[in-house]
Scaffold this motif. Sequence first.
Motif, PDB file in Angstrom:
ATOM      1  N   ASN A   1      12.634   0.027  41.057  1.00 53.26           N
ATOM      2  CA  ASN A   1      11.748  -1.047  41.530  1.00 53.26           C
ATOM      3  C   ASN A   1      10.261  -0.714  41.385  1.00 53.26           C
ATOM      4  O   ASN A   1       9.409  -1.604  41.452  1.00 53.26           O
ATOM      5  CB  ASN A   1      12.030  -1.390  42.994  1.00 53.26           C
ATOM      6  CG  ASN A   1      13.388  -2.033  43.189  1.00 53.26           C
ATOM      7  OD1 ASN A   1      14.174  -1.598  44.003  1.00 53.26           O
ATOM      8  ND2 ASN A   1      13.667  -3.060  42.414  1.00 53.26           N
ATOM      9  N   LEU A   2       9.957   0.600  41.200  1.00 56.36           N
ATOM     10  CA  LEU A   2       8.541   0.975  41.074  1.00 56.36           C
ATOM     11  C   LEU A   2       7.881   0.286  39.879  1.00 56.36           C
ATOM     12  O   LEU A   2       6.668   0.081  39.883  1.00 56.36           O
ATOM     13  CB  LEU A   2       8.400   2.497  40.957  1.00 56.36           C
ATOM     14  CG  LEU A   2       8.705   3.267  42.257  1.00 56.36           C
ATOM     15  CD1 LEU A   2       8.769   4.766  41.978  1.00 56.36           C
ATOM     16  CD2 LEU A   2       7.650   2.975  43.325  1.00 56.36           C
ATOM     17  N   LYS A   3       8.693  -0.068  38.891  1.00 59.25           N
ATOM     18  CA  LYS A   3       8.147  -0.767  37.699  1.00 59.25           C
ATOM     19  C   LYS A   3       7.424  -2.045  38.125  1.00 59.25           C
ATOM     20  O   LYS A   3       6.400  -2.414  37.569  1.00 59.25           O
ATOM     21  CB  LYS A   3       9.284  -1.139  36.735  1.00 59.25           C
ATOM     22  CG  LYS A   3       9.759   0.022  35.912  1.00 59.25           C
ATOM     23  CD  LYS A   3      10.724  -0.490  34.826  1.00 59.25           C
ATOM     24  CE  LYS A   3      11.892   0.452  34.664  1.00 59.25           C
ATOM     25  NZ  LYS A   3      13.202  -0.060  35.074  1.00 59.25           N
ATOM     26  N   PHE A   4       8.020  -2.709  39.114  1.00 63.93           N
ATOM     27  CA  PHE A   4       7.422  -3.960  39.597  1.00 63.93           C
ATOM     28  C   PHE A   4       6.018  -3.702  40.146  1.00 63.93           C
ATOM     29  O   PHE A   4       5.075  -4.469  39.876  1.00 63.93           O
ATOM     30  CB  PHE A   4       8.319  -4.580  40.678  1.00 63.93           C
ATOM     31  CG  PHE A   4       7.653  -5.662  41.477  1.00 63.93           C
ATOM     32  CD1 PHE A   4       7.521  -6.945  40.962  1.00 63.93           C
ATOM     33  CD2 PHE A   4       7.116  -5.397  42.740  1.00 63.93           C
ATOM     34  CE1 PHE A   4       6.880  -7.943  41.690  1.00 63.93           C
ATOM     35  CE2 PHE A   4       6.482  -6.390  43.474  1.00 63.93           C
ATOM     36  CZ  PHE A   4       6.365  -7.668  42.941  1.00 63.93           C
ATOM     37  N   LEU A   5       5.863  -2.619  40.905  1.00 63.73           N
ATOM     38  CA  LEU A   5       4.532  -2.328  41.456  1.00 63.73           C
ATOM     39  C   LEU A   5       3.564  -1.964  40.337  1.00 63.73           C
ATOM     40  O   LEU A   5       2.397  -2.366  40.345  1.00 63.73           O
ATOM     41  CB  LEU A   5       4.610  -1.197  42.484  1.00 63.73           C
ATOM     42  CG  LEU A   5       5.397  -1.520  43.758  1.00 63.73           C
ATOM     43  CD1 LEU A   5       5.396  -0.323  44.696  1.00 63.73           C
ATOM     44  CD2 LEU A   5       4.822  -2.751  44.478  1.00 63.73           C
ATOM     45  N   ARG A   6       4.064  -1.194  39.371  1.00 67.60           N
ATOM     46  CA  ARG A   6       3.206  -0.802  38.238  1.00 67.60           C
ATOM     47  C   ARG A   6       2.702  -2.048  37.490  1.00 67.60           C
ATOM     48  O   ARG A   6       1.535  -2.129  37.109  1.00 67.60           O
ATOM     49  CB  ARG A   6       4.008   0.132  37.328  1.00 67.60           C
ATOM     50  CG  ARG A   6       3.255   0.753  36.221  1.00 67.60           C
ATOM     51  CD  ARG A   6       1.974   1.451  36.628  1.00 67.60           C
ATOM     52  NE  ARG A   6       2.078   2.860  36.904  1.00 67.60           N
ATOM     53  CZ  ARG A   6       1.183   3.531  37.629  1.00 67.60           C
ATOM     54  NH1 ARG A   6       0.125   2.929  38.151  1.00 67.60           N
ATOM     55  NH2 ARG A   6       1.310   4.816  37.855  1.00 67.60           N
ATOM     56  N   GLU A   7       3.595  -3.011  37.332  1.00 63.47           N
ATOM     57  CA  GLU A   7       3.223  -4.243  36.609  1.00 63.47           C
ATOM     58  C   GLU A   7       2.214  -5.089  37.392  1.00 63.47           C
ATOM     59  O   GLU A   7       1.468  -5.868  36.816  1.00 63.47           O
ATOM     60  CB  GLU A   7       4.467  -5.104  36.352  1.00 63.47           C
ATOM     61  CG  GLU A   7       5.285  -4.635  35.156  1.00 63.47           C
ATOM     62  CD  GLU A   7       6.726  -5.132  35.219  1.00 63.47           C
ATOM     63  OE1 GLU A   7       7.008  -6.101  35.967  1.00 63.47           O
ATOM     64  OE2 GLU A   7       7.576  -4.523  34.535  1.00 63.47           O
ATOM     65  N   ASN A   8       2.229  -4.928  38.707  1.00 66.75           N
ATOM     66  CA  ASN A   8       1.397  -5.813  39.527  1.00 66.75           C
ATOM     67  C   ASN A   8       0.222  -5.116  40.219  1.00 66.75           C
ATOM     68  O   ASN A   8      -0.430  -5.709  41.064  1.00 66.75           O
ATOM     69  CB  ASN A   8       2.270  -6.532  40.554  1.00 66.75           C
ATOM     70  CG  ASN A   8       3.148  -7.569  39.889  1.00 66.75           C
ATOM     71  OD1 ASN A   8       2.674  -8.630  39.490  1.00 66.75           O
ATOM     72  ND2 ASN A   8       4.417  -7.229  39.703  1.00 66.75           N
ATOM     73  N   TRP A   9      -0.002  -3.850  39.861  1.00 67.53           N
ATOM     74  CA  TRP A   9      -1.149  -3.114  40.429  1.00 67.53           C
ATOM     75  C   TRP A   9      -1.788  -2.330  39.301  1.00 67.53           C
ATOM     76  O   TRP A   9      -1.132  -1.472  38.691  1.00 67.53           O
ATOM     77  CB  TRP A   9      -0.683  -2.173  41.559  1.00 67.53           C
ATOM     78  CG  TRP A   9      -1.828  -1.405  42.135  1.00 67.53           C
ATOM     79  CD1 TRP A   9      -2.202  -0.120  41.803  1.00 67.53           C
ATOM     80  CD2 TRP A   9      -2.780  -1.858  43.102  1.00 67.53           C
ATOM     81  NE1 TRP A   9      -3.318   0.248  42.508  1.00 67.53           N
ATOM     82  CE2 TRP A   9      -3.693  -0.804  43.316  1.00 67.53           C
ATOM     83  CE3 TRP A   9      -2.955  -3.051  43.811  1.00 67.53           C
ATOM     84  CZ2 TRP A   9      -4.766  -0.909  44.210  1.00 67.53           C
ATOM     85  CZ3 TRP A   9      -4.018  -3.155  44.697  1.00 67.53           C
ATOM     86  CH2 TRP A   9      -4.904  -2.096  44.894  1.00 67.53           C
TER      87      TRP A   9
END
Length: 390
Positions: free
Chosen positions: A245-253
């Motif tokens: 799920n960290l990919k989601f944060l990387r994409e949005n931060w």
Amino acid sequence: AEVYRKGLKFERPPFTFQTTDWEPQAKEVLSASAWGYVYGSAGQRETHNKNLAAFKKWGIIPNRLVDANYPDLSTTLFGEKFQSPIAIAPVGVQKIFNPEGEIATATAASKEGVLYIMSSASSTSIEDVAKANGEGPRWYQLYWPSNEDNDITISILERAKKAGFTVLVVTLDTYMLGWRPSDMNNGYNPFLRPDSIGVEIGFTDPVFQRKFKLKHGKDIKEDLGTAAAEWARTIFPGRSHGWDNLKFLRENWSGPIVLKGIQTITDAQRAVAAGMDGIVVSNHGGRQQDGGPSSLEQLPKIARAVGDKISILFDSGVRCGADIAKALALGASMVLVGRPYVYGLSLGGEEGVRHVLKSLAGELSCTLHLAGIPGAGRDILNEDCLVREV
Ligand code: FNR
């Protein structure tokens, strides 16, 4: 040096310089519930007590005739130079300790040149904290909603970015609150108060507002109790994310991401593999899971394993300047302080937090100087400066 000289001139401080006094002094001024919340740790306080005791296993060995002036306390992280290696740990609901809450702390941090890490559970909005913090360095701590609330997460990250928060700190150890007897005995949950003090970020969020209306058919203001419970459920969803799920944060931060709550070498290595920028070696001050080791004993192992691949920050149990020196020497580039400044906030608002930060920085500077260690940076201060006592 400035603090030390002033101390010697006997200018009256707002409260004592003896850091061990702050806890009992704060207890005197706080309500039983607020006191129980800050002091409260999980279970039998085993992890909490170990956090404090661990520092005493290390001794700082002084060097002599080192031909040095006052030490340089600056530290560098993600290419940015910070005046001080001390940071304000993210602490929620600060208005229960002082009506000025986060405004007082964010102002104090800025005036002392200390990094302010804003909690997701703040009782002040992202925008108001940013205003109080002004030109000071600030990072945003995320309590990470579950995937079905990704739209809320995106909205909050956008707000934080716009308000000048440069680094995202993702707390991994609190998808539910710990087993804290002090709060349970008081029947106290600061996030479910009728005055909704702990839920300001949610209440000021347009996506959360919209979703609440869709689900409940009314505005937040019409039913603060339900809205508070809804926000608490959003930030403490009771279910953990996975590494993917960290990919989601990387994409949005777009800035650096730091994972808070790492306690093992394996997880630190996973953080490196996931492309994270930093970790906070932390057990949440012993407030989450009890029966664990001290955070400090995990630090040198983790630093040896991944210290050259990822930035390492530390917290849990830091109570004085010498503790900060030890954590820096054992591998941290920045040391977060939690309860001590909450006690300062309780005792004296902005001035109280400033007094705590000055005391800690003053004692750190004095400790390093007398130990013949010329600076707090990773290139100067390391494990070789210390010896382990038995
Ligand atoms: C915390 N902490 C915390 N951490 C976090 O990531 N988000 C938060 O909202 C909070 N809230 C919070 C409230 C209170 C009252 C305390 C005492 C702590 C944990 C904090 O960031 C830090 O990890 C610990 O406080 C460090 O331990 P010490 O310094 O308190 O021993």
